[in-house]
Design an enzyme around this catalytic site. Structure first.
Site, PDB file in Angstrom:
ATOM      1  N   GLU A 124      51.607  35.947  46.958  1.00 34.11           N
ATOM      2  CA  GLU A 124      50.970  37.167  47.434  1.00 34.11           C
ATOM      3  C   GLU A 124      51.971  38.081  48.128  1.00 34.11           C
ATOM      4  O   GLU A 124      51.928  39.308  47.974  1.00 34.11           O
ATOM      5  CB  GLU A 124      49.810  36.832  48.379  1.00 34.11           C
ATOM      6  CG  GLU A 124      48.670  36.064  47.745  1.00 34.11           C
ATOM      7  CD  GLU A 124      47.808  36.927  46.812  1.00 34.11           C
ATOM      8  OE1 GLU A 124      48.107  38.118  46.653  1.00 34.11           O
ATOM      9  OE2 GLU A 124      46.843  36.383  46.246  1.00 34.11           O
ATOM     10  N   ARG A 128      52.649  41.754  46.394  1.00 34.42           N
ATOM     11  CA  ARG A 128      52.102  42.880  47.155  1.00 34.42           C
ATOM     12  C   ARG A 128      53.166  43.577  47.994  1.00 34.42           C
ATOM     13  O   ARG A 128      53.320  44.800  47.915  1.00 34.42           O
ATOM     14  CB  ARG A 128      50.953  42.403  48.061  1.00 34.42           C
ATOM     15  CG  ARG A 128      49.800  41.782  47.308  1.00 34.42           C
ATOM     16  CD  ARG A 128      48.586  41.666  48.205  1.00 34.42           C
ATOM     17  NE  ARG A 128      47.608  40.710  47.684  1.00 34.42           N
ATOM     18  CZ  ARG A 128      46.321  40.715  47.975  1.00 34.42           C
ATOM     19  NH1 ARG A 128      45.849  41.654  48.788  1.00 34.42           N
ATOM     20  NH2 ARG A 128      45.499  39.807  47.490  1.00 34.42           N
ATOM     21  N   ASP A 265      46.115  32.784  35.458  1.00 31.35           N
ATOM     22  CA  ASP A 265      46.109  34.094  34.815  1.00 31.35           C
ATOM     23  C   ASP A 265      47.466  34.755  34.626  1.00 31.35           C
ATOM     24  O   ASP A 265      47.912  35.013  33.500  1.00 31.35           O
ATOM     25  CB  ASP A 265      45.168  35.034  35.569  1.00 31.35           C
ATOM     26  CG  ASP A 265      45.409  35.058  37.081  1.00 31.35           C
ATOM     27  OD1 ASP A 265      46.316  34.361  37.568  1.00 31.35           O
ATOM     28  OD2 ASP A 265      44.657  35.780  37.774  1.00 31.35           O
ATOM     29  N   GLU A 437      40.866  44.158  37.471  1.00 29.21           N
ATOM     30  CA  GLU A 437      41.318  43.692  36.161  1.00 29.21           C
ATOM     31  C   GLU A 437      40.686  44.437  34.984  1.00 29.21           C
ATOM     32  O   GLU A 437      41.365  44.764  34.005  1.00 29.21           O
ATOM     33  CB  GLU A 437      41.078  42.179  36.024  1.00 29.21           C
ATOM     34  CG  GLU A 437      42.016  41.330  36.857  1.00 29.21           C
ATOM     35  CD  GLU A 437      41.645  41.299  38.319  1.00 29.21           C
ATOM     36  OE1 GLU A 437      42.516  41.000  39.163  1.00 29.21           O
ATOM     37  OE2 GLU A 437      40.458  41.586  38.656  1.00 29.21           O
ATOM     38  N   THR A 525      51.654  42.545  38.600  1.00 25.20           N
ATOM     39  CA  THR A 525      50.268  42.065  38.624  1.00 25.20           C
ATOM     40  C   THR A 525      49.481  42.645  39.785  1.00 25.20           C
ATOM     41  O   THR A 525      48.273  42.457  39.864  1.00 25.20           O
ATOM     42  CB  THR A 525      50.231  40.527  38.651  1.00 25.20           C
ATOM     43  OG1 THR A 525      48.932  40.067  38.275  1.00 25.20           O
ATOM     44  CG2 THR A 525      50.597  39.992  40.029  1.00 25.20           C
TER      45      THR A 525
END
Length: 550
Positions: A124, A128, A265, A437, A525
């Site tokens: 994360e 991010r 994913d 998404e 992502t």
């Protein structure tokens, strides 16, 4: 190298696609009204961002989390990690919100400090925070009116953060630990899942580290992240489908479960995006993507019982075991990635005329269309018009008991009444976290196919967000606890990806196609934007085991 499993005839989707395009069913999105004012719709998205950002700024400035109902913020560390501000920098740039950007930039320069005795999630923090800083660094040199003499701060903070994250890779295998202490720079195994790292999290760090290596010419970032791909691939998993947990010390998988939702994913997403990021100069990742996509088609794609919608099932016990008719909303990144891989980001009409277009790519585009429709259906069948976190499907037992394989799949029946029979929303899965998404795939599909249906679907989703997630006082947006209740109960939370991804993708969906074209950039992502780079500094440092290439 094309995978042998990608043979013509895996799916008979063309007939269903043609039928869908001809059906004049307004309820499923065949819009025949006058042309929309997309500039006006884009401004509506911008206004939603401004409302959310301004509420955060008013009540929780500098805090990592925002609770819009109670009008307060909270921190993820004693001094804060810049979670919302850094994640939103490039959205501020794209929307040309220069005054708000100036305030955010000053905060990053004066207040953001990563020298904290704080454990953070490696994945994360990379996607991010590191991704947000690198994207801001890139866009500051590309977009008019957003540059400043203080722009050096983005890259400076990115280098400091990345150097701290490097300690996560110091396992025996090179698989990163799930967490890292920012001050000690020591990796920390997961406190759950038997200490294993998740496959998606370990294999969704590469774009950020490779772009930073390209900027700084510091090879260590490239090599640390790249090694993960070799360790995972050396496991030799069937069909290019990887279990969702891996032991950081041994590099071996610790489960059999395969899914393209949580924990699995973005491993698949970064296969094709790594190939595109380095301008097609690393064919190893295209080979891995095509093998994995063939595996997805062979082992995971099946249909619903009533309307024959195609969906991506899960394999709780691995290949050869029964399928589970469960599909996370997270899986809805996939159709956009399939289209991106088939065309390389070119408009489909142009890609079809380019050398190398073949029946497999045509089939992939058909699958991308079908899966986008299924993701749209997650919204269409709920009372609020907003998707649940997880959808379950009615499917024949026979379709779940064995590998779908190469059997033809029937054409989809486009009836909302039948769709409503096929989607199952369980109470524990009925929340909506403002996830991006589906709108990400709608953006990709619009840019690639130029079919206005994807813009219209995006507009319908945005209107539902505006109707049900805006607070009564107009100050910001909140997540939902229940998508099938009217009015829906709100959660006292606004996810940072609402600003970083969902609103960004909607804004770009309604923007001109020459703004940040897919042939020039790649989105990480977390929807942070990196340029496609020439691989003239570092070469791919590994090769696949020969048996993996068959």
């Amino acid at each position: 190298m094309r995978r042998k499993a990608l043979v013509a005839g895996v799916f008979v989707l063309a007939a269903g696609l043609v039928l869908w395009q001809k059906l004049p069913q307004l309820e499923l999105g065949r819009y025949t009204s006058k042309p929309a004012d997309w500039d006006k719709r884009r401004e509506k998205v911008k206004e939603a961002f401004e409302s959310s950002w301004d509420a955060y700024s008013k009540y929780a400035w500098g805090q990592d989390q925002f609770h819009p109902i109670s009008k307060k913020g909270s921190q993820m560390s004693p001094d804060g990690l810049g979670w919302i501000i850094v994640d939103s920098l490039d959205t501020l740039m794209i929307m040309n919100l220069t005054d708000r950007l100036s305030t955010a930039r000053k905060w990053v320069q004066r207040s953001l400090n990563y020298d904290q005795d704080q454990d953070v999630n490696t994945f994360e923090t990379t996607i991010r925070m590191l991704g947000g800083l690198l994207s801001a660094h890139y866009l500051a040199s590309q977009l008019p009116d957003v540059s400043s003499r203080r722009d050096y701060v983005y890259l400076s903070k990115a280098v400091d953060l990345a150097d701290r994250l490097l300690g996560a890779y110091e396992s025996d295998s090179g698989i990163p630990y799930a967490s890292i202490n920012l001050r000690t720079m020591k990796g920390i195994p997961s406190h759950t899942d038997g200490g294993s790292s998740s496959t998606a999290e370990a294999a969704t760090l590469q774009m950020e580290m490779k772009y930073l290596a390209n900027l700084t010419r510091n090879e260590i970032y490239w090599r640390k992240a790249e090694k993960v791909m070799k360790v995972l691939d050396d496991n030799g998993m069937e069909g290019g489908l990887l279990p969702i947990f891996v032991n950081a010390q041994t590099g071996r998988f610790t489960s059999r479960e395969i899914r393209l939702g949580s924990r699995g994913d973005s491993y698949y997403e970064y296969l094709i995006k790594q190939y595109l990021q380095t301008s097609g100069q690393e064919p190893i990742y295209l080979e891995m993507w095509e093998q994995a996509l063939a595996g997805i088609q062979k082992h995971l794609i099946t249909t619903t019982q009533h309307s024959n919608l195609k969906f991506v099932a899960e394999l709780p016990n691995g290949i050869g075991s029964p399928l589970s008719p469960k599909m996370d909303h997270l899986v809805c990144f996939l159709p956009g990635s399939i289209a991106l891989g088939a065309t390389g980001g070119l408009p489909e009409a142009k890609a079809r005329k380019a050398p190398g277009w073949n029946a497999e790519k045509d089939q992939q585009m058909q699958l991308a269309r079908e899966l986008t429709k299924t993701c749209w259906g997650m919204y269409k069948v709920t009372e609020t018009g907003l998707a649940p976190e997880i959808a379950w499907f009615n499917a024949d037992n026979g379709a779940l008991q064995s590998t779908p394989g190469n059997r033809p799949l029937p054409a989809t029946r486009n009836s909302k009444a039948l769709w409503e029979k096929d989607y199952i929303v369980k109470p524990l899965d009925a929340h909506n976290l403002q996830r991006p998404e589906t709108v990400e795939s709608l953006f990709m599909m619009w840019r690639i196919t130029n079919d206005p249906i994807y813009r219209e679907w995006g507009w319908e989703i945005f209107k539902a967000f505006e109707k049900y997630t805006v607070l009564n006082d107009g100050e910001g947006h909140a997540s939902l606890n229940e998508v099938n209740s009217i009015p829906p109960p709100l959660r006292d939370n606004m996810e940072s990806f609402w600003l970083a991804e969902t609103l960004k993708y909607l804004y770009l969906l309604f923007s001109p196609n020459d703004f940040l074209p897919l042939t020039d950039v790649v989105f990480n992502t977390e929807a942070h934007i990196f340029p496609r780079i020439r691989q003239d500094k570092f070469q791919t440092g590994w090769e696949r085991i020969p048996s993996r290439r068959n």
